[in-house]
Design a protein around this motif. Structure first.
Motif, PDB file in Angstrom:
ATOM      1  N   GLY A 224       0.816  -1.215   0.000  1.00  0.00           N
ATOM      2  CA  GLY A 224       0.000   0.000   0.000  1.00  0.00           C
ATOM      3  C   GLY A 224       0.842   1.254   0.000  1.00  0.00           C
ATOM      4  N   HIS A 225       2.177   1.098   0.160  1.00  0.00           N
ATOM      5  CA  HIS A 225       3.063   2.268   0.197  1.00  0.00           C
ATOM      6  C   HIS A 225       3.355   2.740  -1.213  1.00  0.00           C
ATOM      7  CE1 HIS A 225       6.404   4.892   1.174  1.00  0.00           C
ATOM      8  NE2 HIS A 225       6.144   4.734   2.452  1.00  0.00           N
ATOM      9  N   VAL A 226       3.330   4.063  -1.400  1.00  0.00           N
ATOM     10  CA  VAL A 226       3.477   4.628  -2.740  1.00  0.00           C
ATOM     11  C   VAL A 226       4.807   4.250  -3.390  1.00  0.00           C
ATOM     12  CG1 VAL A 226       4.409   6.819  -1.881  1.00  0.00           C
ATOM     13  CG2 VAL A 226       3.258   6.753  -4.099  1.00  0.00           C
TER      14      VAL A 226
ATOM     15  N   GLU B 201      -8.152   7.104   0.567  1.00  0.00           N
ATOM     16  CA  GLU B 201      -6.860   7.742   0.833  1.00  0.00           C
ATOM     17  C   GLU B 201      -6.063   7.852  -0.467  1.00  0.00           C
ATOM     18  OE1 GLU B 201      -5.326   6.517   5.003  1.00  0.00           O
ATOM     19  OE2 GLU B 201      -6.484   4.805   4.298  1.00  0.00           O
ATOM     20  N   PRO B 202      -4.971   8.642  -0.461  1.00  0.00           N
ATOM     21  CA  PRO B 202      -4.256   8.928  -1.726  1.00  0.00           C
ATOM     22  C   PRO B 202      -3.838   7.693  -2.513  1.00  0.00           C
ATOM     23  CG  PRO B 202      -3.478  10.388  -0.007  1.00  0.00           C
ATOM     24  CD  PRO B 202      -4.412   9.417   0.660  1.00  0.00           C
TER      25      PRO B 202
ATOM     26  N   ILE C 140       1.176  15.410  -1.552  1.00  0.00           N
ATOM     27  CA  ILE C 140       1.399  14.964  -0.179  1.00  0.00           C
ATOM     28  C   ILE C 140       0.110  15.079   0.619  1.00  0.00           C
ATOM     29  CG2 ILE C 140       2.296  17.275   0.397  1.00  0.00           C
ATOM     30  CD1 ILE C 140       3.917  16.042   2.625  1.00  0.00           C
ATOM     31  N   GLU C 141      -0.121  14.114   1.489  1.00  0.00           N
ATOM     32  CA  GLU C 141      -1.238  14.192   2.434  1.00  0.00           C
ATOM     33  C   GLU C 141      -0.704  13.877   3.817  1.00  0.00           C
ATOM     34  OE1 GLU C 141      -5.628  12.841   2.157  1.00  0.00           O
ATOM     35  OE2 GLU C 141      -4.604  11.179   3.144  1.00  0.00           O
ATOM     36  N   VAL C 142      -0.987  14.770   4.761  1.00  0.00           N
ATOM     37  CA  VAL C 142      -0.595  14.572   6.154  1.00  0.00           C
ATOM     38  C   VAL C 142      -1.862  14.389   6.982  1.00  0.00           C
ATOM     39  CG1 VAL C 142       0.621  15.537   8.139  1.00  0.00           C
ATOM     40  CG2 VAL C 142       1.430  16.035   5.827  1.00  0.00           C
TER      41      VAL C 142
ATOM     42  N   PHE D  36       2.237  10.567   6.946  1.00  0.00           N
ATOM     43  CA  PHE D  36       2.046  11.227   5.655  1.00  0.00           C
ATOM     44  C   PHE D  36       2.251  10.235   4.522  1.00  0.00           C
ATOM     45  CE2 PHE D  36       6.592  11.181   5.650  1.00  0.00           C
ATOM     46  CZ  PHE D  36       7.011  11.399   4.351  1.00  0.00           C
ATOM     47  N   THR D  37       1.656  10.562   3.379  1.00  0.00           N
ATOM     48  CA  THR D  37       1.896   9.808   2.150  1.00  0.00           C
ATOM     49  C   THR D  37       2.317  10.795   1.083  1.00  0.00           C
ATOM     50  OG1 THR D  37      -0.429  10.014   1.553  1.00  0.00           O
ATOM     51  CG2 THR D  37       0.234   7.992   2.642  1.00  0.00           C
TER      52      THR D  37
END
Length: 709
Positions: free
Chosen positions: A89-91, A118-119, A624-626, A685-686
């Motif tokens: 699931g990690h970018v 989510e992103p 980015i999403e925090v 964050f992603t």
């Protein structure tokens, strides 16, 4: 040997989601309830390194508690063969989702019941759209504080643009989550406990109101809405069958078999996305999810075969999924370790047996099939043959890489390739000792061959080995896996950004190459117009020569020169992207002109024109999403502004606040250290690459100095 199980009894599915939505936990439960394993291992119990889940078996996965590489497992449910691929699931590891979706027939998209869409879910959803993969949504973690089923469904409909069909509704949430209402079957399932072997009671929908009373008004409202929600489901699904829809409107009656058939038709065709819910960690809903996979996900070939293409990538036909056709397969993953090479392949047609010879159509090389294995994560089982629809691995193929087409040598066919992202970050890599130079080079080559989102280069000026990838974690894990899997230790340098360059303005320029040194000389003159292009258009060369001003045989030399020279710009030597080069005029000499002369003229023309255009330096901008507590949001936004970022959205996600925006990658190194400090360890964050932005002129020199260090 005849087919043991007919094709209609196969399901090839992937589990995809944002990090921490519960993919691996769900996969563990799937294996337990299908009888493939007899003990459940939870992800948070693996960080001491003593145990591992079935699909997260790498040392790096156990330590970090995340999935790094996709893992395939096969199991059975109610007579159906279910091949499952658990994906990261990690970018930084999106490549694993990309290549898995390319060969799968369906996907289960897992959502965190609190966070919703989510992103990385959006990124994976777009990949599934790209490969036309039917999906089923599973809203997980309904037992968590702040779980909000309505918020998740709204996100699926609005952010993903999906026609969500509610097949299940949760009964309660957080501590009161006790099961779900099945709108298709018209019953509710109420679990006796959270135990993995707990049974559930089946209750008619009409009796649920008398049985259940929750503290939350929202949870009670869902129960009150059940009759209307079921009617909405019936109308949406049966609208795909005119006779059944008419009968429903006139009499209120319907055939349950026809209802399931309509939902399946909509799901396989991509017009409906069935939505299920549950809590994998609390062992509720996984069996019903498996039923949904059987009922609504396609069998191999039901949604069409795979496109066949020519050498330029143009579609020239389709290969149907059937046994009585020439053998054709797509290699979608390569794993290297000290024991050899495993080449994962999806068989699209025909039968492949041990000892057969296949043609790697992509590379024009023949490969002998020595061993064929069925893969169970890190375990393998030898099999004698594979057929259309199967996913397997071939042992010790020497020439085959990710994306290559394997075919019956008598009937070669090139299958549609995967599309891989370009790396955005690079590091220098050097061996720990001088004696390890050759071993490191071999190990790096194996890692790059296995992962197409990695690139390996040698810096011409410094002689350093440079490894490029999708993020800091991606590169760090690659170096660590070289140590654990191949026994090679290496040091990693400071990360560097992959900048790009572009033309600043339109340039009209003429360049004459003239060289006389006794005897025949060299002469070529080219007149060209260079124009900046839209982002993503690449390098476009246009031949506008008329009247033979330049002979036809010399024009390819000019095009080759422009495209090869564009790999090194005039600001700092980065690749020049997105421009149109128009060759409008020129001159030649009957004796002194040659392809070489025009190539030299083209190269010099490009250098001078790019310098004259007031060139721009471009840098990767990351989306980015925090997500953190609301009290820390001000500090996070202030820091984004200091990093030259812009905020695009902010709001609430369950009990937490979020902020989304765009920040240059050059400003994001070590960001996790700031975030941990600023949010007292409560923020996460992603980040993923979004586009290239122009670097402000006053920062170009400063950034280049920083990169040179």
């Amino acid at each position: 040997m005849a087919r043991q199980k007919e094709l209609k009894l196969y399901r090839n599915i992937g589990i995809i989601a944002h990090i921490d939505a519960g993919k691996t936990t769900t996969t563990e439960r799937v294996l337990y309830y299908t009888g493939r394993k007899h003990q459940i291992v939870d992800v948070h119990d693996t960080k001491d390194g003593k145990g591992s889940t079935t699909t997260d078996y790498l040392e790096q996965e156990r330590k970090r508690g995340i999935t790094i590489q996709s893992a395939a497992v096969s199991t059975e449910w109610k007579g159906y063969q279910v091949n499952v691929i658990d994906t990261p699931g990690h970018v930084d590891f999106t490549i694993e989702v990309n290549r898995s979706l390319r060969v799968l027939d369906g996907a289960v998209v897992v959502f965190d019941g609190v966070a919703g869409v989510e992103p990385q879910t959006e990124t994976n959803w777009r990949l599934a759209d790209q490969y036309n993969v039917p999906r089923l949504c599973y809203i997980n973690k309904m037992d968590r504080i702040g779980a909000n089923f309505a918020h998740c469904v709204k996100g699926i409909r609005e952010r993903l643009g999906a026609n969500a069909l509610l097949c299940q509704i949760p009964l309660g949430s957080h501590d009161e989550f006790c099961g779900m209402a099945d709108l298709v079957a018209g019953v509710g399932y109420i679990w006796a406990s959270d135990d993995k072997d707990s049974t559930w009671e089946t209750v008619p929908l009409a009796d649920l109101r008398a049985r259940l009373k929750f503290e939350s008004t929202v949870d009670n409202d869902w129960i009150d809405q059940l009759p209307q929600l079921r009617q909405d489901l019936l109308e949406s699904a049966l609208a795909l069958d005119d006779d059944a829809f008419e009968r429903l409107l006139e009499t209120g009656e319907f055939d349950p078999v026809v209802l399931k058939r309509c939902i399946r038709q909509g799901s396989v065709g991509g017009t409906l996305v069935p939505v299920f819910c549950g809590s994998s960690y609390r062992n509720k809903g996984v069996q019903q999810l498996l039923d949904g996979v059987i009922d609504y996900m396609p069998f191999p070939g039901e949604n069409g075969g795979i496109s066949m293409v020519d050498e330029d990538g143009k579609i020239i036909g389709e290969q149907e999924v059937r046994d009585d056709a020439p053998a054709r397969a797509l290699a979608f993953k390569v794993i290297n370790d000290q024991f050899g090479t495993l080449t994962f392949a999806r068989i699209y047609s025909g039968v492949i047996k041990k000892g057969d010879t296949l043609l790697n159509v992509t590379r024009g090389k023949k490969e002998r099939v020595g061993r064929i294995v069925e893969v169970q994560a890190n375990a393998t089982k030898d099999i004698d043959e594979v057929r259309a629809g199967d996913i397997c691995a071939f042992v010790s193929m020497k020439e085959t890489e990710t994306g290559d087409s394997l075919s019956d040598p008598a009937h070669p066919a090139l299958l549609e390739r995967m599309r891989f992202p370009d790396p955005v970050i690079s590091v220098s890599v050097e061996p720990k000792t001088r004696n390890d130079i050759d071993k490191m080079s071999t190990a790096l080559y194996k890692m790059v061959k296995a992962d197409p989102s990695l690139r390996l280069e040698v810096d011409k000026e410094t002689g350093q080995t440079v490894l490029k990838g999708m993020g800091e974690l991606h590169l760090e894990v690659t170096i660590d896996r070289m140590r654990t899997e191949l026994g090679v230790e290496a040091n990693m340098g400071k990360p560097k950004v992959s900048f790009r360059e572009a033309f600043g303005t339109r340039v009209d320029h003429t360049y004459t190459h003239k060289k006389q040194s006794g005897g025949s000389g060299q002469f070529a003159e080219v007149k060209m117009i260079f124009e900046p292009g839209e982002q993503g258009t690449g390098v476009v060369f246009v031949d506008e020569i008329v009247g033979g001003r330049i002979p036809r045989e010399f024009i390819p030399s000019v095009e080759f020169a422009i495209k090869s020279e564009s790999r090194q710009g005039q600001i700092a030597g980065y690749e020049v992207v997105d421009f149109k080069a128009r060759l409008i005029d020129g001159k030649y000499h009957d004796v002194d002109s040659s392809a070489l002369a025009f190539e030299i003229a083209g190269k010099q023309m490009f250098r001078e024109a790019h310098r004259m255009s007031k060139p721009k330096l471009l840098e990767p901008s990351m989306r980015i999403e925090v997500v953190t507590e609301a009290e820390f949001l001000g500090d996070v936004i202030g820091d984004m502004n200091r990093r030259r970022g812009t905020v695009s959205d902010q709001g609430q996600k369950g009990l937490q606040a979020f902020v989304q925006g765009f920040v240059p990658l050059a400003e994001m190194f070590g960001y996790i250290n700031f975030l941990r400090s600023a949010t007292r360890g409560r923020g996460n964050f992603t980040m993923e690459f979004d586009h290239y932005d122009e670097v402000p002129a006053n920062l170009v020199d400063k950034l280049m100095e920083k990169e040179a260090k």
